[in-house]
Design an enzyme around this catalytic site. Sequence first.
Site, PDB file in Angstrom:
ATOM      1  N   LYS A  48       1.815  -3.558   6.560  1.00  0.00           N
ATOM      2  CA  LYS A  48       2.237  -3.570   5.152  1.00  0.00           C
ATOM      3  C   LYS A  48       3.744  -3.320   5.077  1.00  0.00           C
ATOM      4  O   LYS A  48       4.467  -4.030   4.365  1.00  0.00           O
ATOM      5  CB  LYS A  48       1.486  -2.487   4.358  1.00  0.00           C
ATOM      6  CG  LYS A  48       0.000  -2.763   4.176  1.00  0.00           C
ATOM      7  CD  LYS A  48      -0.244  -4.083   3.461  1.00  0.00           C
ATOM      8  CE  LYS A  48      -1.719  -4.352   3.241  1.00  0.00           C
ATOM      9  NZ  LYS A  48      -1.964  -5.652   2.583  1.00  0.00           N
ATOM     10  N   TYR A  57      -2.410  -0.932  10.575  1.00  0.00           N
ATOM     11  CA  TYR A  57      -2.626  -1.510   9.234  1.00  0.00           C
ATOM     12  C   TYR A  57      -1.428  -1.181   8.342  1.00  0.00           C
ATOM     13  O   TYR A  57      -0.821  -2.050   7.729  1.00  0.00           O
ATOM     14  CB  TYR A  57      -3.907  -0.963   8.616  1.00  0.00           C
ATOM     15  CG  TYR A  57      -3.936  -1.065   7.112  1.00  0.00           C
ATOM     16  CD1 TYR A  57      -3.624   0.031   6.312  1.00  0.00           C
ATOM     17  CD2 TYR A  57      -4.255  -2.268   6.487  1.00  0.00           C
ATOM     18  CE1 TYR A  57      -3.614  -0.073   4.929  1.00  0.00           C
ATOM     19  CE2 TYR A  57      -4.250  -2.367   5.104  1.00  0.00           C
ATOM     20  CZ  TYR A  57      -3.925  -1.265   4.337  1.00  0.00           C
ATOM     21  OH  TYR A  57      -3.916  -1.371   2.970  1.00  0.00           O
ATOM     22  N   SER A  84       0.829  -1.211   0.000  1.00  0.00           N
ATOM     23  CA  SER A  84       0.000   0.000   0.000  1.00  0.00           C
ATOM     24  C   SER A  84       0.853   1.246   0.000  1.00  0.00           C
ATOM     25  O   SER A  84       1.938   1.270   0.591  1.00  0.00           O
ATOM     26  CB  SER A  84      -0.894  -0.015   1.247  1.00  0.00           C
ATOM     27  OG  SER A  84      -1.475   1.252   1.440  1.00  0.00           O
TER      28      SER A  84
HETATM   29  C1  WQD Z   1      -9.686   8.897   1.004  1.00  0.00           C
HETATM   30  C2  WQD Z   1      -9.945  10.370   1.209  1.00  0.00           C
HETATM   31  C3  WQD Z   1     -10.261  10.989   3.507  1.00  0.00           C
HETATM   32  C4  WQD Z   1     -14.057   8.759   3.983  1.00  0.00           C
HETATM   33  C5  WQD Z   1      -6.675   3.996   2.979  1.00  0.00           C
HETATM   34  C6  WQD Z   1      -5.443   3.185   3.281  1.00  0.00           C
HETATM   35  C7  WQD Z   1      -4.852   2.668   2.000  1.00  0.00           C
HETATM   36  C8  WQD Z   1      -5.879   1.870   1.260  1.00  0.00           C
HETATM   37  C9  WQD Z   1      -7.078   2.770   0.947  1.00  0.00           C
HETATM   38  C10 WQD Z   1      -6.982  -0.222   1.657  1.00  0.00           C
HETATM   39  C11 WQD Z   1      -9.213  10.965   2.409  1.00  0.00           C
HETATM   40  C12 WQD Z   1     -11.545  11.221   2.701  1.00  0.00           C
HETATM   41  C13 WQD Z   1     -12.880   9.297   3.465  1.00  0.00           C
HETATM   42  C14 WQD Z   1     -15.122   9.618   4.332  1.00  0.00           C
HETATM   43  C15 WQD Z   1     -13.809  11.510   3.632  1.00  0.00           C
HETATM   44  N1  WQD Z   1      -6.220   0.740   2.043  1.00  0.00           N
HETATM   45  N2  WQD Z   1     -12.762  10.641   3.298  1.00  0.00           N
HETATM   46  N3  WQD Z   1     -14.958  10.959   4.145  1.00  0.00           N
HETATM   47  O1  WQD Z   1      -7.219   6.870   3.907  1.00  0.00           O
HETATM   48  O2  WQD Z   1      -6.484   7.530   1.536  1.00  0.00           O
HETATM   49  O3  WQD Z   1      -6.290   5.148   2.261  1.00  0.00           O
HETATM   50  O4  WQD Z   1      -7.602   3.245   2.211  1.00  0.00           O
HETATM   51  O5  WQD Z   1      -7.328  -0.540   0.550  1.00  0.00           O
HETATM   52  O6  WQD Z   1      -3.753   1.826   2.320  1.00  0.00           O
HETATM   53  O7  WQD Z   1      -4.479   4.007   3.914  1.00  0.00           O
HETATM   54  O8  WQD Z   1      -8.537   6.123   1.867  1.00  0.00           O
HETATM   55  O9  WQD Z   1     -10.888   6.142   1.216  1.00  0.00           O
HETATM   56  O10 WQD Z   1     -10.313   6.242   3.698  1.00  0.00           O
HETATM   57  O11 WQD Z   1      -9.881   8.245   2.261  1.00  0.00           O
HETATM   58  O12 WQD Z   1     -13.694  12.739   3.479  1.00  0.00           O
HETATM   59  O13 WQD Z   1     -16.228   9.202   4.800  1.00  0.00           O
HETATM   60  O14 WQD Z   1     -11.337  10.537   1.474  1.00  0.00           O
HETATM   61  O15 WQD Z   1     -10.044  12.037   4.435  1.00  0.00           O
HETATM   62  O16 WQD Z   1      -8.822  12.298   2.086  1.00  0.00           O
HETATM   63  P1  WQD Z   1      -7.107   6.530   2.455  1.00  0.00           P
HETATM   64  P2  WQD Z   1      -9.978   6.637   2.302  1.00  0.00           P
END
Ligand code: WQD
Length: 330
Positions: free
Chosen positions: A152, A148, A124
């Site tokens: 990785k 998590y 990741s």
């Molecule tokens: C994306 C953006 C949030 C939810 C993580 C892991 C990565 C991978 C993908 C698994 C950010 C914003 C999110 C919400 C929001 N893991 N957001 N409201 O954190 O970039 O990555 O998931 O597959 O390894 O680190 O992904 O989708 O949680 O967030 O505003 O309800 O969306 O702040 O900017 P992230 P995410």
Amino acid sequence: MTILVTGGLGFIGSHTAIELIESGHEVIILDNLINSKLEVLDKLFEITGKRPIFYQIDVTQQAALEEVFQSHRFDGAIHFAGLKAVGESVAKPLEYYYNNLVSTMVLSKLCLKYGVNKFVFSSSATVYGDQISPMREDMPLQRTTNPYGETKAMSERILMDTASVNPDFSVCLLRYFNPVGAHDSGLIGEDPNGIPNNLMPFVTKVAKKELDTLSVFGDDYDTIDGSGVRDYIHVVDLARGHLAAIEKMGPGVSIYNLGTGRGTSVLELVEAFTRVNNVVVPYEVVARRDGDIATSYADPTKAEEELGWSAQKDIEDMVGDAWRFEQQNK
Ligand code: WQD
């Protein structure tokens, strides 16, 4: 080739199984169904006309796993099986370290014992921590902000150290950015059990009116519109990256970013979802989420140069395909 796919009924695993089968490979799937559904096996048959051999196994269970290695001769393994909810990992660190690290170690041990010398690992972009994008594979890694992410980074180290003393054992670490979207048949897609963690499942739940509003975690970041910027990659592009890796990986350890190289903000993704699908997604801006970084996107050139792979689908494909899956799977 005959490929062992752990976590093969999950979101990325199932899409990868399709690409492998459609490229003529034989796929054997292991999954413990903790974050996937058995019915995905039927969907794989519906899409490809092939029903992969399936074992419901937890990859941490060495004895059960070894029986599979004694029943089949694998040319390679792709290791997707793992817990992947960032927030949950903060609440349940031991479960995450145990499951994600022991599964990697058990699988590696059996691959060495049975001469399975191609090991592709689902890593990741989170291992880059909070560095200035674009993220490049030769960047020093930073301590991640959650267990998590640590699993990785630690799994990468376990595999690199194992490969360094087993010259026949080739390892390919694939660092995913943000996987979204669904197969264009609408038969499989992102379908997490329980409360979702990632942005897209929340967007689709609000679009389906299962939730009233989307919480946008902060609009005061130093980005184009203040909301978080990520490199969203279509899950089918991601799956094709695994096909390229297992077919073209070289000896030793190779590391590739699987991203588009383009950043998209939360608000830009919501706008695209609404525009492409003609459905409103009410949202409210709330406080930042702990551990979030402002911006993350890939430098994808290494995979392009060495694997001949690059992402082909754009954000409109991603939001359109994600919505089609949701509509076909009430
Ligand atoms: C994306 C953006 C949030 C939810 C993580 C892991 C990565 C991978 C993908 C698994 C950010 C914003 C999110 C919400 C929001 N893991 N957001 N409201 O954190 O970039 O990555 O998931 O597959 O390894 O680190 O992904 O989708 O949680 O967030 O505003 O309800 O969306 O702040 O900017 P992230 P995410």
